[in-house]
Motif scaffolding. Structure first.
Motif, PDB file in Angstrom:
ATOM      1  N   GLY A   1       8.466  -7.415   6.183  1.00 60.98           N
ATOM      2  CA  GLY A   1       7.600  -7.435   7.358  1.00 60.98           C
ATOM      3  C   GLY A   1       6.121  -7.616   7.067  1.00 60.98           C
ATOM      4  O   GLY A   1       5.331  -7.780   8.008  1.00 60.98           O
ATOM      5  N   ASP A   2       5.721  -7.573   5.788  1.00 56.15           N
ATOM      6  CA  ASP A   2       4.290  -7.769   5.471  1.00 56.15           C
ATOM      7  C   ASP A   2       4.180  -8.286   4.029  1.00 56.15           C
ATOM      8  O   ASP A   2       3.409  -7.776   3.219  1.00 56.15           O
ATOM      9  CB  ASP A   2       3.543  -6.437   5.631  1.00 56.15           C
ATOM     10  CG  ASP A   2       2.021  -6.611   5.631  1.00 56.15           C
ATOM     11  OD1 ASP A   2       1.529  -7.689   6.020  1.00 56.15           O
ATOM     12  OD2 ASP A   2       1.321  -5.654   5.243  1.00 56.15           O
ATOM     13  N   LEU A   3       4.974  -9.321   3.742  1.00 55.15           N
ATOM     14  CA  LEU A   3       5.152  -9.733   2.338  1.00 55.15           C
ATOM     15  C   LEU A   3       4.067 -10.717   1.891  1.00 55.15           C
ATOM     16  O   LEU A   3       4.335 -11.875   1.605  1.00 55.15           O
ATOM     17  CB  LEU A   3       6.561 -10.321   2.151  1.00 55.15           C
ATOM     18  CG  LEU A   3       7.048 -10.503   0.715  1.00 55.15           C
ATOM     19  CD1 LEU A   3       6.784  -9.284  -0.139  1.00 55.15           C
ATOM     20  CD2 LEU A   3       8.532 -10.814   0.712  1.00 55.15           C
ATOM     21  N   HIS A   4       2.845 -10.205   1.816  1.00 57.53           N
ATOM     22  CA  HIS A   4       1.732 -11.024   1.318  1.00 57.53           C
ATOM     23  C   HIS A   4       1.493 -10.694  -0.158  1.00 57.53           C
ATOM     24  O   HIS A   4       2.174  -9.820  -0.729  1.00 57.53           O
ATOM     25  CB  HIS A   4       0.479 -10.801   2.173  1.00 57.53           C
ATOM     26  CG  HIS A   4       0.049  -9.374   2.283  1.00 57.53           C
ATOM     27  ND1 HIS A   4      -0.758  -8.792   1.345  1.00 57.53           N
ATOM     28  CD2 HIS A   4       0.326  -8.413   3.202  1.00 57.53           C
ATOM     29  CE1 HIS A   4      -0.977  -7.537   1.690  1.00 57.53           C
ATOM     30  NE2 HIS A   4      -0.327  -7.274   2.804  1.00 57.53           N
ATOM     31  N   THR A   5       0.553 -11.367  -0.778  1.00 53.33           N
ATOM     32  CA  THR A   5       0.375 -11.179  -2.222  1.00 53.33           C
ATOM     33  C   THR A   5      -0.211  -9.795  -2.565  1.00 53.33           C
ATOM     34  O   THR A   5      -0.187  -9.394  -3.733  1.00 53.33           O
ATOM     35  CB  THR A   5      -0.508 -12.295  -2.819  1.00 53.33           C
ATOM     36  OG1 THR A   5      -1.690 -12.421  -2.012  1.00 53.33           O
ATOM     37  CG2 THR A   5       0.221 -13.626  -2.838  1.00 53.33           C
ATOM     38  N   GLY A   6      -0.690  -9.073  -1.548  1.00 50.97           N
ATOM     39  CA  GLY A   6      -1.146  -7.695  -1.775  1.00 50.97           C
ATOM     40  C   GLY A   6       0.013  -6.709  -1.746  1.00 50.97           C
ATOM     41  O   GLY A   6      -0.169  -5.526  -2.045  1.00 50.97           O
ATOM     42  N   SER A   7       1.200  -7.158  -1.371  1.00 52.80           N
ATOM     43  CA  SER A   7       2.375  -6.278  -1.318  1.00 52.80           C
ATOM     44  C   SER A   7       3.273  -6.492  -2.531  1.00 52.80           C
ATOM     45  O   SER A   7       4.453  -6.125  -2.519  1.00 52.80           O
ATOM     46  CB  SER A   7       3.197  -6.551  -0.046  1.00 52.80           C
ATOM     47  OG  SER A   7       2.454  -6.260   1.101  1.00 52.80           O
ATOM     48  N   ILE A   8       2.726  -7.133  -3.560  1.00 48.94           N
ATOM     49  CA  ILE A   8       3.514  -7.422  -4.761  1.00 48.94           C
ATOM     50  C   ILE A   8       2.706  -6.950  -5.972  1.00 48.94           C
ATOM     51  O   ILE A   8       1.490  -7.207  -6.045  1.00 48.94           O
ATOM     52  CB  ILE A   8       3.785  -8.951  -4.854  1.00 48.94           C
ATOM     53  CG1 ILE A   8       4.655  -9.387  -3.673  1.00 48.94           C
ATOM     54  CG2 ILE A   8       4.425  -9.325  -6.193  1.00 48.94           C
ATOM     55  CD1 ILE A   8       4.652 -10.865  -3.400  1.00 48.94           C
TER      56      ILE A   8
ATOM     57  N   ILE B   1       6.106  -3.806  -2.912  1.00 52.35           N
ATOM     58  CA  ILE B   1       5.690  -2.484  -2.417  1.00 52.35           C
ATOM     59  C   ILE B   1       5.413  -2.555  -0.902  1.00 52.35           C
ATOM     60  O   ILE B   1       5.458  -3.642  -0.317  1.00 52.35           O
ATOM     61  CB  ILE B   1       4.416  -1.982  -3.151  1.00 52.35           C
ATOM     62  CG1 ILE B   1       3.239  -2.956  -2.921  1.00 52.35           C
ATOM     63  CG2 ILE B   1       4.686  -1.836  -4.645  1.00 52.35           C
ATOM     64  CD1 ILE B   1       1.889  -2.410  -3.370  1.00 52.35           C
ATOM     65  N   ASP B   2       5.151  -1.383  -0.306  1.00 49.77           N
ATOM     66  CA  ASP B   2       4.579  -1.326   1.041  1.00 49.77           C
ATOM     67  C   ASP B   2       5.480  -1.850   2.151  1.00 49.77           C
ATOM     68  O   ASP B   2       5.029  -2.650   2.992  1.00 49.77           O
ATOM     69  CB  ASP B   2       3.281  -2.144   1.071  1.00 49.77           C
ATOM     70  CG  ASP B   2       2.078  -1.313   0.681  1.00 49.77           C
ATOM     71  OD1 ASP B   2       2.283  -0.149   0.299  1.00 49.77           O
ATOM     72  OD2 ASP B   2       0.952  -1.833   0.750  1.00 49.77           O
ATOM     73  N   GLY B   3       6.709  -1.336   2.206  1.00 46.36           N
ATOM     74  CA  GLY B   3       7.634  -1.835   3.235  1.00 46.36           C
ATOM     75  C   GLY B   3       7.515  -1.156   4.589  1.00 46.36           C
ATOM     76  O   GLY B   3       8.476  -1.094   5.341  1.00 46.36           O
ATOM     77  N   GLU B   4       6.321  -0.684   4.947  1.00 42.93           N
ATOM     78  CA  GLU B   4       6.214   0.095   6.185  1.00 42.93           C
ATOM     79  C   GLU B   4       6.363  -0.747   7.457  1.00 42.93           C
ATOM     80  O   GLU B   4       6.601  -0.216   8.540  1.00 42.93           O
ATOM     81  CB  GLU B   4       4.878   0.850   6.224  1.00 42.93           C
ATOM     82  CG  GLU B   4       3.682  -0.060   6.265  1.00 42.93           C
ATOM     83  CD  GLU B   4       2.442   0.612   5.710  1.00 42.93           C
ATOM     84  OE1 GLU B   4       2.208   1.764   6.045  1.00 42.93           O
ATOM     85  OE2 GLU B   4       1.716  -0.040   4.945  1.00 42.93           O
ATOM     86  N   PHE B   5       6.228  -2.084   7.336  1.00 39.72           N
ATOM     87  CA  PHE B   5       6.368  -2.941   8.519  1.00 39.72           C
ATOM     88  C   PHE B   5       7.826  -3.385   8.730  1.00 39.72           C
ATOM     89  O   PHE B   5       8.082  -4.268   9.552  1.00 39.72           O
ATOM     90  CB  PHE B   5       5.464  -4.177   8.397  1.00 39.72           C
ATOM     91  CG  PHE B   5       4.013  -3.893   8.668  1.00 39.72           C
ATOM     92  CD1 PHE B   5       3.437  -4.203   9.897  1.00 39.72           C
ATOM     93  CD2 PHE B   5       3.216  -3.303   7.703  1.00 39.72           C
ATOM     94  CE1 PHE B   5       2.100  -3.933  10.153  1.00 39.72           C
ATOM     95  CE2 PHE B   5       1.880  -3.031   7.941  1.00 39.72           C
ATOM     96  CZ  PHE B   5       1.314  -3.344   9.176  1.00 39.72           C
TER      97      PHE B   5
HETATM   98 MG    MG Z   1       0.397  -3.049   3.184  1.00 40.19          MG
END
Ligand code: MG
Ligand code: SR1
Length: 395
Positions: free
Chosen positions: A229-236, A246-250
């Motif tokens: 749900g928010d798989l941008h390069t800041g979530s890797i 990381i960061d699967g809150e969405f």
């Molecule tokens: Mg995030």
């Protein structure tokens, strides 16, 4: 009993939890605790002891970077559920959840040391490559583990129910990605004056608004699989070939192309900000899509859920091709939307700081908007990844 943690109160908290304290080792006063909050929403701490380390992520009652924007604490529950669901997919690119405290809205998980965020590594021009194949495998494996085509519909219904309450973060996506860039909104930052005519033209473009509406509908109604749900390069995060999401809150059930589109968009955005890296980025996008296609064909070769199980075996390949085609069109459209929102909406990206002059930054944003608009407008007609790579030509 919720309170926002500080390094001191986190030390006391962890000391009272036998399992977590023994994971860290030694006495609490020897633990090294540093706040590393970097994303827009939450507090994040890394705690290191003699024996090990943990990452502690706590929801705040507001958006961390916009304290007047309230945000329900319950969102932490959905990230915990996502991590638990993804653990069942047995992907090596997930992060292990050690504990979840539903009163403190706190997740304690594997600390990724010495991993660094992919976006930061790209911006620092670190010597990294081929990180896109693992991401493609991550998306296809997690999609396979939650799709209607691979299991009884009762499982899909259960996942739908688990994530249907994640409305606060879905609202963020609906507003920030799928709506705000195409309307007047106080959340949109003031753009460079030169961009105003482009933005106004987009907001008045009936064809574009029709395409955005189609994508909004896909996002809200195509419940194909469990998305990050928010798989941008800041979530890797990555280190030495070890790549983690990381960061699967969405997380939510949605169109698989949403995760693919956001990922590709953030690569394209990086190339807009750093045009000399365009070939490198094109190669990553090609690897991503080739790997994704291969894995999806392999994993979905014989649909076994209640959906599509009646098909005779000789139609399996045609079925997967049609499924992939649908995912591809969504990918193109959501990729365009992400490019646009990261350029003119709330939550813009640090990649643009690579531009050394205001002129270069303006040119990068203009290039991004033109690519994003073309992808959204053409998302149902672009037929191959090669066509995206052709549109995305910053030379
Ligand atoms: Mg995030
Ligand atoms: C208010 S949150 C803004 C953005 O940060 C998150 O990482 C998501 O990308 C969201 O759209």
């Amino acid at each position: 009993s919720y309170y926002a943690l500080t390094p001191d109160t986190l030390r006391d908290y962890l000391a009272q939890d036998e399992a977590l304290a023994s994971r860290l080792g030694g006495t609490a006063d020897t633990w090294h605790i540093r706040e590393v909050s970097d994303g827009n929403l939450n507090l994040v701490f890394i705690v290191t002891g003699h024996l090990g380390a943990v990452c502690c992520k706590q929801a705040l009652p507001h958006v961390r970077v916009a304290p007047t924007w309230p945000m329900p604490l319950e969102r932490a529950l959905f990230e915990a559920r996502y991590m638990q669901r993804i653990a069942q997919a047995k992907t090596p690119h997930a992060v292990e959840l050690y504990a979840f405290d539903n009163a403190m809205y706190l997740l304690v998980m594997e600390a990724l040391l010495p991993h660094q965020v992919l976006r930061s590594q790209l911006i620092a021009n670190k010597d990294i490559a081929c990180f896109s194949a693992p991401i493609a495998r991550y998306i296809s494996h997690t999609a396979h583990a939650s799709s209607w085509h691979t299991q009884r519909f009762e499982t899909g219904s259960q996942i739908l129910e688990e994530f249907s309450g994640n409305t606060a973060l879905t609202r963020i996506t609906v507003d920030l990605i799928l709506s705000d860039p195409f309307r007047q909104s106080e959340r949109n930052p003031t753009p460079e004056a030169e961009l105003l005519p482009v933005i106004h033209a987009m907001q008045d473009d009936a064809d574009l608004l029709r395409a955005v509406t189609h994508l909004q509908t896909r996002f809200l109604s195509a419940r194909q699989a469990l998305l990050h749900g928010d798989l941008h390069t800041g979530s890797i995060m990555l280190h030495d070939g070890d790549i983690r999401v990381i960061d699967g809150e969405f997380a939510l059930m949605g169109p698989i192309g949403f995760d693919c589109g956001l990922y590709i968009a953030n690569l394209i955005l990086h190339a807009c900000a750093a045009p000399s890296k365009a070939d490198f980025i094109r190669n990553e996008i090609q690897i991503f899509w080739d790997t994704f296609t291969e894995e999806m064909q392999r994993l979905f070769d014989r649909p076994q859920g209640d959906a599509a199980q009646l098909l005779p075996e000789h139609e399996d390949k045609a079925f997967v091709s049609a499924f992939l085609q649908e995912i591809f069109q969504d990918t193109v459209g959501f990729c365009g939307l992400e490019i646009i929102r990261r350029t003119i909406g709330f939550a813009q990206i640090a990649d643009y700081d690579l531009c050394e002059t205001p002129e270069a930054r303006l040119a990068a944003r203009q290039a991004a908007l033109s690519i994003g608009k073309a992808l959204v407008l053409q998302h149902q007609h672009i037929a191959s990844i090669a066509e995206i790579l052709a549109i995305f030509s910053t030379d």
